[in-house]
Write an enzyme that holds these catalytic residues in place. Structure first.
Site, PDB file in Angstrom:
ATOM      1  CE  LYS A   8      -8.431  39.356   6.962  1.00 32.88           C
ATOM      2  NZ  LYS A   8      -7.215  38.495   7.139  1.00 32.88           N
ATOM      3  CE1 TYR A  48      -9.893  33.714   7.952  1.00 28.81           C
ATOM      4  CE2 TYR A  48     -11.020  34.883   9.722  1.00 28.81           C
ATOM      5  CZ  TYR A  48     -10.349  34.887   8.501  1.00 28.81           C
ATOM      6  OH  TYR A  48     -10.151  36.074   7.835  1.00 28.81           O
ATOM      7  CG  ASN A 111      -3.944  40.049   6.240  1.00 29.53           C
ATOM      8  OD1 ASN A 111      -5.074  40.135   6.721  1.00 29.53           O
ATOM      9  ND2 ASN A 111      -3.488  38.939   5.692  1.00 29.53           N
ATOM     10  CG  HIS A 114     -11.269  36.819   3.931  1.00 33.28           C
ATOM     11  ND1 HIS A 114     -10.524  35.729   4.294  1.00 33.28           N
ATOM     12  CD2 HIS A 114     -12.305  36.353   3.184  1.00 33.28           C
ATOM     13  CE1 HIS A 114     -11.100  34.633   3.784  1.00 33.28           C
ATOM     14  NE2 HIS A 114     -12.183  34.986   3.115  1.00 33.28           N
ATOM     15  CD  GLU A 125     -14.309  32.239   2.557  1.00 35.79           C
ATOM     16  OE1 GLU A 125     -13.407  31.491   2.974  1.00 35.79           O
ATOM     17  OE2 GLU A 125     -14.082  33.325   1.965  1.00 35.79           O
TER      18      GLU A 125
HETATM   19  P1  GDP Z   1      -4.890  34.632   2.992  1.00 37.01           P
HETATM   20  O1  GDP Z   1      -5.609  33.632   2.136  1.00 37.01           O
HETATM   21  O2  GDP Z   1      -3.925  35.497   2.226  1.00 37.01           O
HETATM   22  O3  GDP Z   1      -5.822  35.460   3.846  1.00 37.01           O
HETATM   23  O4  GDP Z   1      -3.949  33.820   4.019  1.00 37.01           O
HETATM   24  P2  GDP Z   1      -4.148  32.434   4.831  1.00 37.01           P
HETATM   25  O5  GDP Z   1      -5.348  31.687   4.329  1.00 37.01           O
HETATM   26  O6  GDP Z   1      -2.834  31.733   4.836  1.00 37.01           O
HETATM   27  O7  GDP Z   1      -4.402  32.930   6.332  1.00 37.01           O
HETATM   28  C1  GDP Z   1      -5.671  33.445   6.699  1.00 37.01           C
HETATM   29  C2  GDP Z   1      -5.449  34.658   7.566  1.00 37.01           C
HETATM   30  O8  GDP Z   1      -4.793  34.264   8.777  1.00 37.01           O
HETATM   31  C3  GDP Z   1      -4.520  35.746   6.996  1.00 37.01           C
HETATM   32  O9  GDP Z   1      -5.170  36.621   6.110  1.00 37.01           O
HETATM   33  C4  GDP Z   1      -4.046  36.456   8.242  1.00 37.01           C
HETATM   34  O10 GDP Z   1      -5.013  37.376   8.744  1.00 37.01           O
HETATM   35  C5  GDP Z   1      -3.933  35.307   9.236  1.00 37.01           C
HETATM   36  N1  GDP Z   1      -2.554  34.799   9.297  1.00 37.01           N
HETATM   37  C6  GDP Z   1      -1.863  34.119   8.346  1.00 37.01           C
HETATM   38  N2  GDP Z   1      -0.616  33.826   8.755  1.00 37.01           N
HETATM   39  C7  GDP Z   1      -0.505  34.379  10.003  1.00 37.01           C
HETATM   40  C8  GDP Z   1       0.553  34.430  10.970  1.00 37.01           C
HETATM   41  O11 GDP Z   1       1.663  33.924  10.763  1.00 37.01           O
HETATM   42  N3  GDP Z   1       0.285  35.074  12.152  1.00 37.01           N
HETATM   43  C9  GDP Z   1      -0.939  35.633  12.413  1.00 37.01           C
HETATM   44  N4  GDP Z   1      -1.142  36.242  13.598  1.00 37.01           N
HETATM   45  N5  GDP Z   1      -1.966  35.596  11.533  1.00 37.01           N
HETATM   46  C10 GDP Z   1      -1.748  34.982  10.339  1.00 37.01           C
END
Ligand code: GDP
Length: 140
Positions: A8, A48, A111, A114, A125
């Site tokens: 990222k 997304y 973070n 992905h 994807e």
């Molecule tokens: P992943 O599968 O671990 O990537 O997590 P998710 O599918 O829950 O969320 C997708 C992506 O959205 C995450 O990798 C983060 O970059 C972002 N994200 C998730 N939760 C948050 C949040 O509370 N705040 C923000 N700003 N971004 C978030």
């Protein structure tokens, strides 16, 4: 099995593309495709789309279109689950020691990497970033 990784924008800005790629290959993943590119806000929204109702959708799509990213198509037995183990929890504060997010992520949003969350999404994807012709040449 295939999965899609993305380095990222935060990790590209930290200049750790090489460090992250080294951890991925050391864990036994084969790279089928890899490119440095930028995506628009609209492309981030499309990628997304499953998260469109989440409160962080705007922040997430602004972030993912804020600078270069490195999509990587990976292949390995049990690739989806093994890659999610390698990257660690979404929130780096909760990620296990030695995981990519523990080492390189800044926050729950920024973070570092992905990883696809299911075999079916892995296929979809990978197809978002790579044509089949770009990938098959590197398959064994
Ligand atoms: P992943 O599968 O671990 O990537 O997590 P998710 O599918 O829950 O969320 C997708 C992506 O959205 C995450 O990798 C983060 O970059 C972002 N994200 C998730 N939760 C948050 C949040 O509370 N705040 C923000 N700003 N971004 C978030």
């Amino acid at each position: 099995m295939r999965t899609l990784a993305i380095i990222k924008p935060d990790a590209v800005r930290k200049n750790v593309i090489g460090e992250i790629t080294a951890k991925i290959t050391a864990a036994g993943f084969r790279i089928l495709g890899m490119k440095l590119m930028r995506i628009s806000k609209q492309q981030a929204e499309a990628f997304y789309a499953v998260h469109s109702e989440r409160p962080f959708f705007g922040e997430l799509t602004d972030f993912m279109s804020s600078g270069p990213i490195v999509p990587i198509a990976l292949e390995k037995d049990n690739a989806v689950e093994d890659f999610r183990t390698l990257i660690g929890s979404t929130n780096p504060a909760e990620a296990a020691e030695g995981t990519i997010r523990k080492l390189y992520a800044s926050s729950i949003g920024e973070n570092a990497v992905h990883g696809s969350d299911s075999e079916e999404n892995g296929k979809i994807e990978v197809g978002f970033y790579f044509s089949e012709a770009e990938l098959v040449a590197n398959e064994r």
